[in-house]
Design a protein around this motif. Structure first.
Motif, PDB file in Angstrom:
ATOM      1  N   VAL A 190       0.836  -1.287  -0.172  1.00 41.30           N
ATOM      2  CA  VAL A 190      -0.024   0.047   0.031  1.00 41.30           C
ATOM      3  C   VAL A 190       0.796   1.220  -0.238  1.00 41.30           C
ATOM      4  N   ALA A 191       1.937   1.467   0.902  1.00 43.52           N
ATOM      5  CA  ALA A 191       2.847   2.454   0.862  1.00 43.52           C
ATOM      6  C   ALA A 191       3.386   2.639  -0.592  1.00 43.52           C
ATOM      7  N   THR A 192       3.946   1.647  -1.058  1.00 39.27           N
ATOM      8  CA  THR A 192       4.851   1.785  -2.384  1.00 39.27           C
ATOM      9  C   THR A 192       3.700   2.480  -3.490  1.00 39.27           C
ATOM     10  N   ASP A 193       2.238   1.878  -3.356  1.00 40.24           N
ATOM     11  CA  ASP A 193       1.386   2.429  -4.120  1.00 40.24           C
ATOM     12  C   ASP A 193       1.044   3.960  -3.993  1.00 40.24           C
ATOM     13  N   THR A 194       1.231   4.242  -2.826  1.00 39.54           N
ATOM     14  CA  THR A 194       0.767   5.465  -2.340  1.00 39.54           C
ATOM     15  C   THR A 194       1.962   6.616  -2.853  1.00 39.54           C
ATOM     16  N   LEU A 195       3.299   5.963  -2.659  1.00 36.56           N
ATOM     17  CA  LEU A 195       4.524   6.767  -3.399  1.00 36.56           C
ATOM     18  C   LEU A 195       4.368   7.117  -4.648  1.00 36.56           C
ATOM     19  N   ALA A 196       3.947   5.907  -5.509  1.00 34.70           N
ATOM     20  CA  ALA A 196       4.159   6.347  -6.762  1.00 34.70           C
ATOM     21  C   ALA A 196       2.806   7.427  -6.992  1.00 34.70           C
ATOM     22  N   GLN A 197       1.781   7.237  -6.629  1.00 39.69           N
ATOM     23  CA  GLN A 197       0.587   8.263  -6.837  1.00 39.69           C
ATOM     24  C   GLN A 197       0.891   9.556  -6.278  1.00 39.69           C
ATOM     25  N   ALA A 198       1.581   9.558  -5.322  1.00 41.78           N
ATOM     26  CA  ALA A 198       1.736  10.852  -4.598  1.00 41.78           C
ATOM     27  C   ALA A 198       2.895  11.682  -5.465  1.00 41.78           C
ATOM     28  N   ARG A 199       4.005  10.949  -6.274  1.00 37.38           N
ATOM     29  CA  ARG A 199       5.139  11.591  -6.932  1.00 37.38           C
ATOM     30  C   ARG A 199       4.279  12.098  -8.255  1.00 37.38           C
ATOM     31  N   ALA A 200       3.170  11.467  -8.986  1.00 35.50           N
ATOM     32  CA  ALA A 200       2.741  11.883 -10.091  1.00 35.50           C
ATOM     33  C   ALA A 200       1.942  13.010  -9.555  1.00 35.50           C
TER      34      ALA A 200
END
Length: 492
Positions: free
Chosen positions: A200-210
């Protein structure tokens, strides 16, 4: 871990300020915020106005403008003292206020306010605001769990996860979902579900960067650092924790910076990285100093506001007192008598006593003014007022009715209370040495009318006035008593 992000219903300018903050563009956020706060919230629903004011207080807080934040919060909070019912704006206002309460260290009040915001949002049926409030409650519970004893923490993390899971099912706003995902990943890690937390954190990080959302990036990196640490990979954990700290600094979120820098210092200590540990601790100390200064600023402003409030209260009391007090004699004036009489009369009736009214009129007072002058006449009235107070008890009501006419309202301990007091007053005025006040001018005397009866000021006054007229007609400098008032005949 309450993310300062409003639901989609927030006013666009406020939302843009917050977006700039979360992107780390603080100068631009400050400039736009100046324009936002220059306009007052539109009149209308008081809950919506309260929500806007407290939302703005959150923005001012994050921008480091503490006095303005406290002022806006206090103004918005004033509407939260009544029942919120099921108003979605009320839930939003409570959520925003909880963020500020958490920031100043009032943690118990913050968590209570967050729970209340969830209850109100749930009753309102507004899915987006409910998701927003659930994120605030879940994120804050995460921080409580981190600080809790080991045997208590899992249960608190579980409660936080339940809130955040429900919020994720409701929220449609992209940034709100990122906030929920980041907080949820931390709950999972706290519950021991490391793999799911990492996912979940990895998915959050990718979307947050975008999205350019540094708040979500900070939280996601922090969670991933914790997972790496638990897997005994301190080098990766230190790198990720450093990124979390950098993002927290960029968005000026003191509470996140304080938490993340302490974790980074701990990781550096484990790796014997004294330089990194010192740098992280310096950041932690700086963040702690900011929190302390914030509390000091808030306390100073609260004390100043209290001082101003006390001064205003004193002025109001003084103004009220002046409105009911005769400036010449210091006695109650007509308004003061009319305000205070009902209380004394009700108290007298409750004790089973009969009240007395003594009506005093100065004899030939016009002659005193004509012969000695108005200044001497005023001095004579002050002397009579002093004599009246001396001959009456502290709980008797003594007033200057008008001109040279005075009223004394007595509680009536005995059947002859009124005539006895009236005769004392008459004798005191008659025996008084008036030389210093009036010289050789004819000394004044008083005529007095006395009446007892029902606990009604107008009936007592009317009867005493009849007795006073009789005293004047029968030679002055005397006391006359009107027979007891028959209430039934008067009202019939």
């Amino acid at each position: 871990m309450d993310r300062p992000e409003p639901p989609a219903t927030a006013a666009p300018p406020d939302h843009e300020v917050r977006t700039l903050l979360n992107a780390g563009r603080l100068p631009e956020a400050n400039r736009l915020f100046d324009r936002v706060v220059s306009t007052r919230p539109e009149a209308g629903d008081r809950w919506e106005r309260s929500a806007v004011l407290i939302d703005r207080a959150k923005l001012a807080w994050r921008l480091g403008r503490i006095p303005l934040a406290l002022e806006l919060a206090a103004e918005g909070w004033s509407d939260l003292d009544s029942d919120a019912g099921d108003n979605p704006a009320a839930a939003r206002a409570m959520h925003a206020l909880a963020y500020l309460l958490e920031g100043i260290g009032n943690r118990r009040a913050a968590i209570d306010m967050l729970r209340l915001s969830v209850d109100v949002a749930r009753r309102s049926g507004d899915r987006e605001i409910l998701g927003h409030c659930l994120q605030g409650l879940g994120g804050t519970l995460n921080f409580r769990a981190i600080a809790a004893p080991a045997e208590v923490a899992p249960a608190v993390f579980t409660e936080a996860a339940e809130c955040l899971r429900e919020g994720l099912e409701l929220a449609e706003d992209r940034l709100m979902r990122l906030a929920l995902m980041g907080a949820y990943s931390r709950s999972l890690a706290g519950m021991g579900e490391s793999e799911r937390a990492e996912e979940v954190a990895t998915d959050t990080l990718a979307q947050a960067r975008a999205a350019g959302d540094h708040w979500a990036m900070a939280v996601a990196n922090w969670v991933l650092a914790g997972v790496a640490r638990d897997r005994d990979d301190p080098a990766t954990a230190r790198t990720l924790a450093s990124r979390a700290v950098a993002s927290a600094e960029m968005i000026n979120d003191t509470s996140l910076l304080l938490r993340f820098s302490l974790d980074l210092a701990d990781l550096c200590a484990r790796m014997n990285d004294s330089v990194g540990e010192a740098a992280a601790l310096r950041r932690s100390v700086a963040a702690g100093r900011t929190v302390l200064e914030t509390l000091q600023e808030g306390l100073g402003q609260a004390l100043e506001q209290r001082r101003v409030a006390v001064a205003a209260q004193r002025l109001a009391v003084a103004a009220q007192e002046a409105a009911t007090r005769d400036p010449l004699t210091g006695l109650a004036n007509r308004l003061g008598l009319e305000r205070a009489a009902p209380v004394l009369l009700e108290s007298t009736a409750a004790k089973g006593r009969v009240p007395w009214l003594v009506l005093v009129d100065v004899d030939w007072f016009k002659g005193v003014n004509d012969d000695a002058g108005h200044a001497a006449g005023d001095a004579a009235l002050r002397e009579i007022a002093t004599l009246l107070r001396r001959e009456c008890r502290a709980d008797d009501l003594v007033a200057r009715w008008a001109g040279d006419e005075f009223v004394v309202l007595l509680g009536g301990d005995a059947p002859d209370t009124g005539p006895t007091v009236a005769e004392r007053i008459r004798a005191a005025v008659d025996a008084h040495d008036w030389t210093l006040v009036l010289g050789s001018v004819r000394r004044p005397t008083v005529s007095i009318g006395v009446a007892a009866g029902p606990a009604k000021l107008d009936l007592l006054f009317g009867a005493a006035d009849i007795a006073l007229y009789r005293a004047k007609r029968q030679g002055r400098n005397r006391v006359e008593v009107e027979p007891s008032i028959d209430v039934a005949s008067v009202e019939g």
